[in-house]
Motif scaffolding. Sequence first.
Motif, short mmCIF file in Angstrom:
data_model
loop_
_atom_site.label_atom_id
_atom_site.label_comp_id
_atom_site.label_asym_id
_atom_site.label_seq_id
_atom_site.Cartn_x
_atom_site.Cartn_y
_atom_site.Cartn_z
N MET A 77 0.85 -1.19 0.00
CA MET A 77 0.00 0.00 0.00
C MET A 77 0.88 1.24 0.00
SD MET A 77 -2.65 1.43 2.90
CE MET A 77 -3.71 0.01 2.79
N PHE A 78 0.53 2.21 -0.85
CA PHE A 78 1.26 3.47 -0.91
C PHE A 78 0.52 4.55 -0.11
CE2 PHE A 78 2.69 1.58 -5.02
CZ PHE A 78 4.03 1.49 -4.71
N LEU A 79 1.30 5.33 0.64
CA LEU A 79 0.79 6.50 1.34
C LEU A 79 1.47 7.72 0.73
CD1 LEU A 79 1.19 5.28 5.06
CD2 LEU A 79 -0.84 5.07 3.60
N THR A 80 0.69 8.66 0.22
CA THR A 80 1.33 9.80 -0.43
C THR A 80 0.39 10.96 -0.62
OG1 THR A 80 2.55 10.50 -2.40
CG2 THR A 80 0.81 8.88 -2.72
N ALA A 81 0.97 12.15 -0.70
CA ALA A 81 0.20 13.35 -1.01
C ALA A 81 0.02 13.50 -2.52
CB ALA A 81 0.89 14.58 -0.44
N ARG A 82 0.75 12.70 -3.31
CA ARG A 82 0.66 12.77 -4.77
C ARG A 82 -0.56 11.99 -5.23
NH1 ARG A 82 6.62 11.19 -6.88
NH2 ARG A 82 5.55 11.47 -8.88
N SER A 83 -1.50 12.67 -5.88
CA SER A 83 -2.74 12.01 -6.26
C SER A 83 -3.07 12.16 -7.74
CB SER A 83 -3.90 12.56 -5.42
OG SER A 83 -4.04 13.96 -5.62
N GLN A 84 -2.11 12.63 -8.55
CA GLN A 84 -2.36 12.72 -9.97
C GLN A 84 -2.53 11.33 -10.56
OE1 GLN A 84 0.64 15.02 -11.93
NE2 GLN A 84 0.19 16.89 -10.79
N THR A 85 -3.39 11.23 -11.55
CA THR A 85 -3.72 9.93 -12.14
C THR A 85 -2.47 9.18 -12.58
OG1 THR A 85 -5.86 10.76 -12.88
CG2 THR A 85 -5.03 8.76 -13.94
N ASN A 97 -1.02 -2.58 -4.39
CA ASN A 97 -2.39 -3.08 -4.26
C ASN A 97 -3.38 -2.02 -3.82
OD1 ASN A 97 -0.40 -5.46 -3.23
ND2 ASN A 97 -2.06 -6.29 -4.45
N ASP A 98 -2.89 -0.96 -3.21
CA ASP A 98 -3.79 0.10 -2.75
C ASP A 98 -3.01 1.40 -2.65
OD1 ASP A 98 -6.10 1.32 -1.95
OD2 ASP A 98 -6.35 0.17 -0.10
N TYR A 99 -3.75 2.51 -2.56
CA TYR A 99 -3.17 3.85 -2.63
C TYR A 99 -4.00 4.75 -1.74
CZ TYR A 99 -0.43 7.31 -5.34
OH TYR A 99 0.46 8.27 -5.76
N LEU A 100 -3.41 5.27 -0.67
CA LEU A 100 -4.13 6.11 0.28
C LEU A 100 -3.51 7.50 0.31
CD1 LEU A 100 -6.45 6.06 2.30
CD2 LEU A 100 -4.85 5.29 4.05
N LYS A 101 -4.34 8.50 0.06
CA LYS A 101 -3.84 9.87 -0.04
C LYS A 101 -3.70 10.50 1.35
CE LYS A 101 -4.90 14.40 -2.05
NZ LYS A 101 -5.88 15.21 -2.80
N LYS A 102 -2.61 11.23 1.55
CA LYS A 102 -2.41 12.01 2.77
C LYS A 102 -3.16 13.34 2.65
CE LYS A 102 2.30 10.38 3.76
NZ LYS A 102 3.70 10.80 3.94
N PRO A 103 -3.70 13.86 3.75
CA PRO A 103 -3.81 13.23 5.07
C PRO A 103 -4.90 12.16 5.06
CG PRO A 103 -4.93 15.34 5.07
CD PRO A 103 -4.27 15.21 3.72
N PHE A 104 -4.73 11.14 5.88
CA PHE A 104 -5.68 10.03 5.87
C PHE A 104 -6.14 9.73 7.29
CE2 PHE A 104 -1.30 8.45 5.88
CZ PHE A 104 -1.28 7.70 7.05
N GLU A 108 -9.32 4.36 8.54
CA GLU A 108 -9.40 3.91 7.15
C GLU A 108 -8.15 3.12 6.78
OE1 GLU A 108 -10.01 5.54 2.58
OE2 GLU A 108 -9.76 6.99 4.22
N LEU A 109 -6.99 3.58 7.24
CA LEU A 109 -5.75 2.85 6.97
C LEU A 109 -5.84 1.42 7.50
CD1 LEU A 109 -2.75 2.64 6.15
CD2 LEU A 109 -2.18 3.61 8.38
N ILE A 110 -6.33 1.27 8.71
CA ILE A 110 -6.41 -0.06 9.33
C ILE A 110 -7.42 -0.94 8.61
CG2 ILE A 110 -7.11 -1.25 11.45
CD1 ILE A 110 -5.82 1.22 12.92
N VAL A 111 -8.55 -0.37 8.20
CA VAL A 111 -9.55 -1.14 7.45
C VAL A 111 -8.94 -1.65 6.15
CG1 VAL A 111 -11.67 -0.93 6.10
CG2 VAL A 111 -11.60 -0.07 8.44
N ARG A 112 -8.19 -0.78 5.47
CA ARG A 112 -7.59 -1.18 4.19
C ARG A 112 -6.49 -2.22 4.38
NH1 ARG A 112 -7.35 3.51 -0.32
NH2 ARG A 112 -9.32 4.54 0.11
N ILE A 113 -5.70 -2.08 5.43
CA ILE A 113 -4.67 -3.08 5.73
C ILE A 113 -5.31 -4.44 5.96
CG2 ILE A 113 -3.02 -3.84 7.48
CD1 ILE A 113 -2.12 -0.94 7.74
N ASN A 114 -6.37 -4.47 6.76
CA ASN A 114 -7.05 -5.73 7.04
C ASN A 114 -7.64 -6.34 5.78
OD1 ASN A 114 -6.58 -6.03 9.82
ND2 ASN A 114 -8.21 -4.58 10.33
N ALA A 115 -8.18 -5.49 4.88
CA ALA A 115 -8.75 -5.99 3.63
C ALA A 115 -7.67 -6.62 2.75
CB ALA A 115 -9.45 -4.86 2.89
#
Length: 225
Positions: A77-85, A97-104, A108-115
């Motif tokens: 999973m990537f955590l980043t402020a960069r959200s351009q397509t 496998n997943d991409y979570l935009k900062k701030p998060f 939600e992070l934990i739900v996604r990790i578990n998924a």
Amino acid sequence: MSTVLLIEDEPALGMIVSDSLGVRGFKVIHAGNGAEGLNLFREHQPDIVVADVMMPEMDGFTMAELIRKENPNIPIMFLTARSQTADVVRGFELGGNDYLKKPFSLDELIVRINALLRSKPAVQAVLPALFNIGRYRFDPSRQKLMLDGQEVLLSHREAELLRRLYEQRNQVLERSSVLTELWGDDSFFNGRSLDVFITRLRRYLREDAKIQIINIRGIGYKLII
């Protein structure tokens, strides 16, 4: 207890995320840059990697690409402020496998990790050395598609998608199952990303007119050979 490798170069954020995951029963290994993260991955073999993208010494995309070559199944999973397509698509191409935009939200992070952990295959599938797809030869382990002495190096997700299409050849490959297994969920955004990957595979296979990847509206795709 699942082990999370967290690679985050902001000390305060790294501490907050580590503490929050620890309270919820995860074992957390924290690295401050991509090079350290790669070394810790090799040393500890964690269950999941959660990584920032913009980091010193080695960025998250480069690190993930190297990790994916060594372990095709570990969730990333990537955590980043960069959200351009383009950035998001590149992250998925490199095996994320997943991409979570900062701030998060930490919840939600934990739900996604578990998924992602739930969707992780228990045992890596045993693949034949080569597949014959029409005139093409496909090496899933090396992620190579070959025709008349020419080779195309596929990304991890392209290779996995082509393998699934081949295994279900002349039958429908369900869209929702592919999204869950390779992207983590069947959200609208991930669905659009899947469409891009299907278009790329069609382009790679265009030299054999007998091969088709057709859309089955609302259901999925079918590889016809």
